[in-house]
Write a protein that holds these residues in place. Structure first.
Motif, PDB file in Angstrom:
ATOM      1  N   MET A  89       0.915  -1.095  -0.056  1.00 51.67           N
ATOM      2  CA  MET A  89       0.280   0.033  -0.050  1.00 51.67           C
ATOM      3  C   MET A  89       0.990   1.320  -0.141  1.00 51.67           C
ATOM      4  N   PRO A  90      -0.306   1.988  -0.391  1.00 46.55           N
ATOM      5  CA  PRO A  90       1.363   3.341  -0.308  1.00 46.55           C
ATOM      6  C   PRO A  90       1.316   3.557   0.897  1.00 46.55           C
ATOM      7  N   LYS A  91       2.741   4.759   1.387  1.00 47.42           N
ATOM      8  CA  LYS A  91       3.655   4.457   3.129  1.00 47.42           C
ATOM      9  C   LYS A  91       2.351   5.624   3.510  1.00 47.42           C
ATOM     10  N   THR A  92       1.946   6.672   3.084  1.00 43.10           N
ATOM     11  CA  THR A  92       0.983   7.088   4.225  1.00 43.10           C
ATOM     12  C   THR A  92      -0.452   6.501   4.279  1.00 43.10           C
ATOM     13  N   GLU A  93      -1.137   5.279   3.780  1.00 42.55           N
ATOM     14  CA  GLU A  93      -1.959   4.468   3.541  1.00 42.55           C
ATOM     15  C   GLU A  93      -1.254   3.389   4.097  1.00 42.55           C
ATOM     16  N   THR A  94      -0.719   2.863   4.469  1.00 40.39           N
ATOM     17  CA  THR A  94      -0.136   1.791   5.636  1.00 40.39           C
ATOM     18  C   THR A  94      -0.244   2.269   6.431  1.00 40.39           C
ATOM     19  N   MET A  95       0.274   3.782   7.319  1.00 41.21           N
ATOM     20  CA  MET A  95       0.513   3.375   8.396  1.00 41.21           C
ATOM     21  C   MET A  95      -1.265   3.658   9.035  1.00 41.21           C
ATOM     22  N   ASN A  96      -1.308   4.280   8.910  1.00 42.45           N
ATOM     23  CA  ASN A  96      -2.752   4.778   9.088  1.00 42.45           C
ATOM     24  C   ASN A  96      -3.144   3.290   9.468  1.00 42.45           C
ATOM     25  N   VAL A  97      -3.580   2.526   8.092  1.00 41.72           N
ATOM     26  CA  VAL A  97      -4.135   1.199   8.372  1.00 41.72           C
ATOM     27  C   VAL A  97      -3.732   0.115   8.943  1.00 41.72           C
ATOM     28  N   GLU A  98      -2.031   0.313   9.392  1.00 38.77           N
ATOM     29  CA  GLU A  98      -2.140  -0.618  10.231  1.00 38.77           C
ATOM     30  C   GLU A  98      -1.959   0.206  11.698  1.00 38.77           C
ATOM     31  N   SER A  99      -2.560   1.089  12.261  1.00 36.06           N
ATOM     32  CA  SER A  99      -2.460   1.523  13.530  1.00 36.06           C
ATOM     33  C   SER A  99      -3.478   1.565  13.582  1.00 36.06           C
ATOM     34  N   GLU A 100      -4.668   1.197  12.704  1.00 36.59           N
ATOM     35  CA  GLU A 100      -6.259   0.831  12.628  1.00 36.59           C
ATOM     36  C   GLU A 100      -6.375  -0.325  13.133  1.00 36.59           C
ATOM     37  N   ILE A 101      -5.956  -1.137  12.399  1.00 36.59           N
ATOM     38  CA  ILE A 101      -5.762  -2.328  12.717  1.00 36.59           C
ATOM     39  C   ILE A 101      -5.475  -2.814  14.037  1.00 36.59           C
ATOM     40  N   GLY A 102      -3.881  -2.752  14.400  1.00 37.77           N
ATOM     41  CA  GLY A 102      -3.444  -2.717  15.574  1.00 37.77           C
ATOM     42  C   GLY A 102      -4.751  -2.113  16.692  1.00 37.77           C
ATOM     43  N   LYS A 103      -5.386  -1.209  16.307  1.00 37.35           N
ATOM     44  CA  LYS A 103      -6.689  -0.930  17.528  1.00 37.35           C
ATOM     45  C   LYS A 103      -7.305  -2.323  17.995  1.00 37.35           C
ATOM     46  N   ASN A 104      -7.828  -2.398  16.472  1.00 40.13           N
ATOM     47  CA  ASN A 104      -8.682  -3.366  16.457  1.00 40.13           C
ATOM     48  C   ASN A 104      -8.379  -4.483  17.517  1.00 40.13           C
ATOM     49  N   LEU A 105      -7.418  -5.067  16.798  1.00 38.24           N
ATOM     50  CA  LEU A 105      -7.112  -6.038  17.898  1.00 38.24           C
ATOM     51  C   LEU A 105      -6.862  -6.347  18.936  1.00 38.24           C
ATOM     52  N   GLY A 106      -6.554  -4.874  19.681  1.00 36.92           N
ATOM     53  CA  GLY A 106      -6.972  -5.335  20.742  1.00 36.92           C
ATOM     54  C   GLY A 106      -4.969  -4.382  21.717  1.00 36.92           C
ATOM     55  N   GLY A 107      -4.550  -3.768  20.680  1.00 38.75           N
ATOM     56  CA  GLY A 107      -3.263  -3.491  20.415  1.00 38.75           C
ATOM     57  C   GLY A 107      -2.943  -2.040  22.133  1.00 38.75           C
ATOM     58  N   LYS A 108      -3.771  -1.601  22.468  1.00 36.33           N
ATOM     59  CA  LYS A 108      -3.592  -0.626  23.547  1.00 36.33           C
ATOM     60  C   LYS A 108      -2.403  -1.751  24.390  1.00 36.33           C
ATOM     61  N   GLY A 109      -1.471  -1.051  24.839  1.00 37.83           N
ATOM     62  CA  GLY A 109      -0.593  -1.398  25.853  1.00 37.83           C
ATOM     63  C   GLY A 109      -0.108  -2.499  24.879  1.00 37.83           C
ATOM     64  N   ARG A 110       0.220  -2.832  23.818  1.00 37.18           N
ATOM     65  CA  ARG A 110       0.582  -4.330  23.843  1.00 37.18           C
ATOM     66  C   ARG A 110       2.051  -3.966  22.347  1.00 37.18           C
ATOM     67  N   ILE A 111       1.361  -3.062  21.814  1.00 38.28           N
ATOM     68  CA  ILE A 111       2.572  -2.442  21.084  1.00 38.28           C
ATOM     69  C   ILE A 111       3.716  -2.371  21.267  1.00 38.28           C
ATOM     70  N   SER A 112       4.785  -3.199  20.420  1.00 46.93           N
ATOM     71  CA  SER A 112       5.981  -3.262  20.597  1.00 46.93           C
ATOM     72  C   SER A 112       6.811  -3.133  19.788  1.00 46.93           C
TER      73      SER A 112
END
Length: 323
Positions: A89-112
Motif C-alpha cells: 500500500m502507499p506509505k501514507t495509507e499503510t501507516m493509518n491502516v496499520e494503526s487502525e488494525i492494531g487498535k482493532n486487535l487490542g493493541g493498546k499497551g501491547r504494541i512493541s
C-alpha cells in the motif's frame, strides 16, 4: 490452527520466483498452491520446503481472512506484544491502516517495535488476510556465499540465489544425487549441499576442480565426488537423479578445443546417458538455438529469461528426460 500460509516473493524476477515454488511443490507434494498473485502465493499444507526457496522473503500463517480489514478482531491473535505491517500500500495509507488494525486487535499497551513476541502481517490478494509472520529469509546468507567471499572464485560465477533456484527446480529432494558436469568453482553444488543433495561435480579444468575442493572445505562440505574429465569422457556406474549446470558460453569454448556447437551436442548426449529416466536438467544457456541439440532426448518444460545487462539475457531452462 490454520495450515494456510502466504509466501511473499522478492521482486527482482517474478516469473523465476513463481517457477521455483511450483517446482518445489511438485517435488515434495506436501503443500497445495491455492492462489497466486504477482508478489504472493497462498498455499495450504506444510511450509517447510518453501523456506528453502531463494526468492521467498517471508512466510506468514493465515489467522483470519475477510473482505474488509476493519473486521479483524482482538481474539484472533495470540497473547503478547506485537506490531502490524501491511504490505503493498502507499506509505501514507499503510501507516493509518496499520494503526487502525492494531487498535482493532487490542493493541493498546501491547504494541512493541523493539521487543515483539510476534509480528502481524496483513496482505491483500482476493481479500484481506490477517497473518502471523513465521519465517523471514536471512538476506545476508546468500551474500556471504557470493563468489568474492569464497577462497577460490571466478568473476563470472553465478549468484547463490540463482544457483539455489537451479537446485530447487531440478526435481530432486534431499538424499538425491545431483550432477554439475561443468561445475566451475562449485557454486551450484554448494547450494545443493545446503539443501541436502548428494554431490557430483566435474570440470575439464584441473584448476577449477582444485578450486572447487578448496571452496567445499571452506564451507565444511565433505561428502562429494568430483572429476576432472572432458564431458565426453565422464562416466558413472549409476544414473543421477538430476543435472544442474551453467552451460559454457561464447562464440567458442576453450574446453578441450571443442567449439560451442560441438560441446552442446556432446553434452546433451552425455546428459541423456547419465540421467535417470524422467529426471530433470535445470540449466542456464545464453543461446536458445543451442537447445535444438537437446530436443532428441529432452522435453523443454520451462524457459525463464533473466536480464543481466544490455547485451546479455540468460535463459534458465528446465528439461525433462523423454525416456
Amino acid at each position: 490452527m490454520s495450515n494456510k500460509y502466504i509466501l511473499e516473493l522478492s521482486g527482482e524476477n517474478i516469473e523465476i520466483a513463481h517457477t521455483e515454488i511450483r517446482y518445489i511443490q511438485n517435488a515434495f507434494k506436501n503443500f497445495e498452491i491455492l492462489q497466486e498473485s504477482e508478489r504472493y502465493i497462498l498455499i495450504e499444507g506444510s511450509y517447510n520446503n518453501a523456506m528453502d526457496s531463494a526468492f521467498t522473503n517471508y512466510i506468514s500463517r493465515v489467522i483470519d481472512e475477510n473482505q474488509d480489514y476493519t473486521n479483524f478482531i482482538e481474539n484472533t491473535i495470540p497473547e503478547g506484544f506485537f506490531y502490524v505491517r501491511v504490505s503493498e500500500m502507499p506509505k501514507t495509507e499503510t501507516m493509518n491502516v496499520e494503526s487502525e488494525i492494531g487498535k482493532n486487535l487490542g493493541g493498546k499497551g501491547r504494541i512493541s517495535f523493539k521487543h515483539p513476541d510476534f509480528i502481524i502481517r496483513v496482505i491483500f490478494m482476493d481479500k484481506w488476510y490477517l497473518c502471523q509472520l513465521i519465517y523471514e529469509r536471512n538476506k545476508k546468507s546468500f551474500e556471504e556465499r557470493r563468489a568474492p567471499m569464497r577462497p577460490f572464485f571466478s568473476p563470472v560465477s553465478l549468484h547463490p540465489k540463482y544457483a539455489r533456484y537451479l537446485v530447487n527446480t531440478s526435481g530432486t529432494v534431499p538424499g538425491d544425487t545431483l550432477l554439475d558436469p561443468f561445475c566451475g568453482t562449485g557454486g551450484i553444488l554448494i547450494e545443493a549441499a545446503m539443501l541436502g543433495r548428494k554431490l557430483i561435480g566435474n570440470d575439464s579444468s584441473l584448476n577449477m576442480v582444485m578450486g572447487t575442493k578448496l571452496n567445499f572445505k571452506y564451507f565444511g562440505i565433505e561428502n562429494y565426488k568430483i572429476y576432472n574429465k572432458d564431458i565426453t569422457e565422464l562416466s558413472l556406474n549409476y544414473k543421477v537423479d538430476g543435472i544442474v549446470t551453467d552451460m559454457p558460453y561464447g562464440r567458442s569454448s576453450e574446453i578441450n578445443n571443442h567449439d560451442i556447437v560441438e560441446l552442446y551436442r556432446e553434452a546433451f548426449v552425455k546428459f541423456n546417458e547419465l540421467l535417470k529416466s524422467g529426471g530433470k536438467c535445470s540449466i542456464i544457456v545464453n543461446n536458445l538455438e543451442l537447445l535444438d541439440y537437446a530436443k532428441k532426448y529432452f522435453n523443454i518444460e520451462k524457459t525463464v529469461p533473466v536480464y543481466q545487462h544490455k547485451s546479455l539475457t540468460r535463459q534458465f531452462i528446465i528439461l525433462s528426460k523423454i525416456n
